[in-house]
Design a protein around this motif. Structure first.
Motif, mmCIF file in Angstrom:
data_model
loop_
_atom_site.group_PDB
_atom_site.id
_atom_site.type_symbol
_atom_site.label_atom_id
_atom_site.label_comp_id
_atom_site.label_asym_id
_atom_site.label_seq_id
_atom_site.Cartn_x
_atom_site.Cartn_y
_atom_site.Cartn_z
ATOM 1 N N VAL A 1 48.056 -46.050 -20.480
ATOM 2 C CA VAL A 1 46.745 -46.547 -20.911
ATOM 3 C C VAL A 1 45.720 -45.418 -20.868
ATOM 4 N N PHE A 2 45.773 -44.606 -19.816
ATOM 5 C CA PHE A 2 44.905 -43.425 -19.751
ATOM 6 C C PHE A 2 45.173 -42.516 -20.952
ATOM 7 N N GLN A 3 46.451 -42.345 -21.283
ATOM 8 C CA GLN A 3 46.810 -41.465 -22.395
ATOM 9 C C GLN A 3 46.181 -41.940 -23.704
ATOM 10 N N ALA A 4 46.071 -43.260 -23.862
ATOM 11 C CA ALA A 4 45.452 -43.798 -25.074
ATOM 12 C C ALA A 4 44.000 -43.359 -25.209
ATOM 13 N N LEU A 5 43.342 -43.095 -24.076
ATOM 14 C CA LEU A 5 41.956 -42.632 -24.124
ATOM 15 C C LEU A 5 41.838 -41.257 -24.771
ATOM 16 N N ALA A 6 42.957 -40.541 -24.860
ATOM 17 C CA ALA A 6 42.935 -39.205 -25.447
ATOM 18 C C ALA A 6 42.695 -39.235 -26.946
ATOM 19 N N LEU A 7 42.690 -40.420 -27.544
ATOM 20 C CA LEU A 7 42.291 -40.522 -28.949
ATOM 21 C C LEU A 7 40.833 -40.110 -29.125
ATOM 22 N N SER B 1 41.301 -35.009 -24.040
ATOM 23 C CA SER B 1 42.497 -34.233 -23.730
ATOM 24 C C SER B 1 43.639 -35.129 -23.272
ATOM 25 N N ARG B 2 44.712 -35.157 -24.078
ATOM 26 C CA ARG B 2 45.869 -35.985 -23.740
ATOM 27 C C ARG B 2 46.487 -35.543 -22.422
ATOM 28 N N SER B 3 46.736 -34.234 -22.282
ATOM 29 C CA SER B 3 47.315 -33.753 -21.032
ATOM 30 C C SER B 3 46.342 -33.949 -19.877
ATOM 31 N N GLY B 4 45.045 -33.775 -20.158
ATOM 32 C CA GLY B 4 44.040 -33.925 -19.106
ATOM 33 C C GLY B 4 43.989 -35.320 -18.527
ATOM 34 N N VAL B 5 43.980 -36.349 -19.398
ATOM 35 C CA VAL B 5 43.848 -37.715 -18.891
ATOM 36 C C VAL B 5 45.129 -38.193 -18.211
ATOM 37 N N THR B 6 46.291 -37.764 -18.705
ATOM 38 C CA THR B 6 47.538 -38.189 -18.063
ATOM 39 C C THR B 6 47.720 -37.501 -16.707
ATOM 40 N N ILE B 7 47.381 -36.228 -16.638
ATOM 41 C CA ILE B 7 47.449 -35.527 -15.354
ATOM 42 C C ILE B 7 46.442 -36.138 -14.379
ATOM 43 N N THR B 8 45.245 -36.441 -14.867
ATOM 44 C CA THR B 8 44.227 -37.073 -14.030
ATOM 45 C C THR B 8 44.730 -38.389 -13.458
#
Length: 267
Positions: free
Chosen positions: A153-159, A164-171
């Motif tokens: 779900v966090f990764q979806a925010l990378a839209l 940042s896709r990597s940023g939100v998933t790592i976060t």
């Protein structure tokens, strides 16, 4: 597109795709600052293919183990080796796939402005700082389906450009107590189906275009993107094993403030 523009944009794509600083933001901003024409759909597909080649090359042992054990688990109908992690990657990809399918056009039309990029860069940069300070030592063997779905779900925010896709998933993974190396590894594994899906959709759009394609420029872009992305992944994985995310947080905050200063608060 000129060859030097292809090299610059491909380098930017390769260097920023897997760092927590947003590749989409940089690919929007660089043509804006340099007054270049939009690079076009074909070039976007090419540099994403390059990024995919890089992450597959770096994690080829992991990818092979995930595919092998997942297929075996389907055959035997029981968990085998890395099959559980493979399911986590699949589950974590579902939210961004749905979001891209239903919200992709909205993002393209409404959220590609410098002010959105600036605020997303600042906001998600601060969240990365909080998550990194929290710290943790959990390994991927402790990942559950619910955690994988939440990270997805966090990764979806990378839209949102600048997130940042990597940023939100790592976060997200850091917030749940995973180590930096484990968080980055899961983030990079999640990137594989995302890039495949995004590249596939863009590829179908590309096939519908009737305009000429500069194949030599696309090949150059894919090659430069692949090499720079592979070097970036290697450097990043070594770096986070020794230090924190603070340099990337500082970069994001500096970039966000710069963008607000240049473009204003509501550009």
């Amino acid at each position: 597109m000129e060859w030097y523009q292809a090299v610059v944009l491909a380098l930017v794509q390769g260097l920023t795709e897997f760092l927590p600083i947003s590749s989409s933001a940089h690919l929007i901003l660089i043509p804006e600052f340099l007054h270049w024409e939009d690079q076009g759909l074909a070039f976007d597909v090419a540099v994403h293919v390059g990024s995919l080649m890089a992450v597959l090359a770096y994690f080829w042992r992991d990818v092979w183990a995930l595919l092998r054990d997942w297929c075996v688990s389907l055959w035997k109908r029981q968990a085998t080796g890395e099959s559980s992690l493979a399911w986590m990657v699949i589950v974590g990809t579902i939210p961004v796939g749905l979001a891209g399918l239903f919200l992709g056009d909205v993002v393209e039309i409404l959220l590609r402005s410098p002010s959105v990029i600036a605020y997303a860069t600042l906001g998600f940069g601060l969240l990365l700082y909080v998550a990194d300070r929290k710290g943790g030592a959990r390994e991927l063997g402790e990942l559950t389906l619910m955690l994988a779905l939440t990270i997805g779900v966090f990764q979806a925010l990378a839209l949102i450009p600048g997130a940042s896709r990597s940023g939100v998933t790592i976060t997200a993974a850091l917030l749940f107590g995973f180590s930096r190396v484990s968080a980055a590894r899961f983030s990079f594994l999640l990137s594989i189906p995302v890039i495949v899906l995004a590249g596939g959709l863009k590829g179908m759009e590309l096939l519908a275009l009737k305009e000429g394609v500069q194949w030599e420029i696309l090949a150059l872009g894919a090659g430069v993107s692949a090499l720079s992305a592979y070097g970036c992944i290697t450097w990043f994985m070594g770096l986070i094993a020794k230090t924190s995310m603070t340099p990337f947080v500082a970069y994001r905050l500096g970039l966000g403030v710069l963008l607000l200063g240049v473009f204003g608060f509501w550009a």
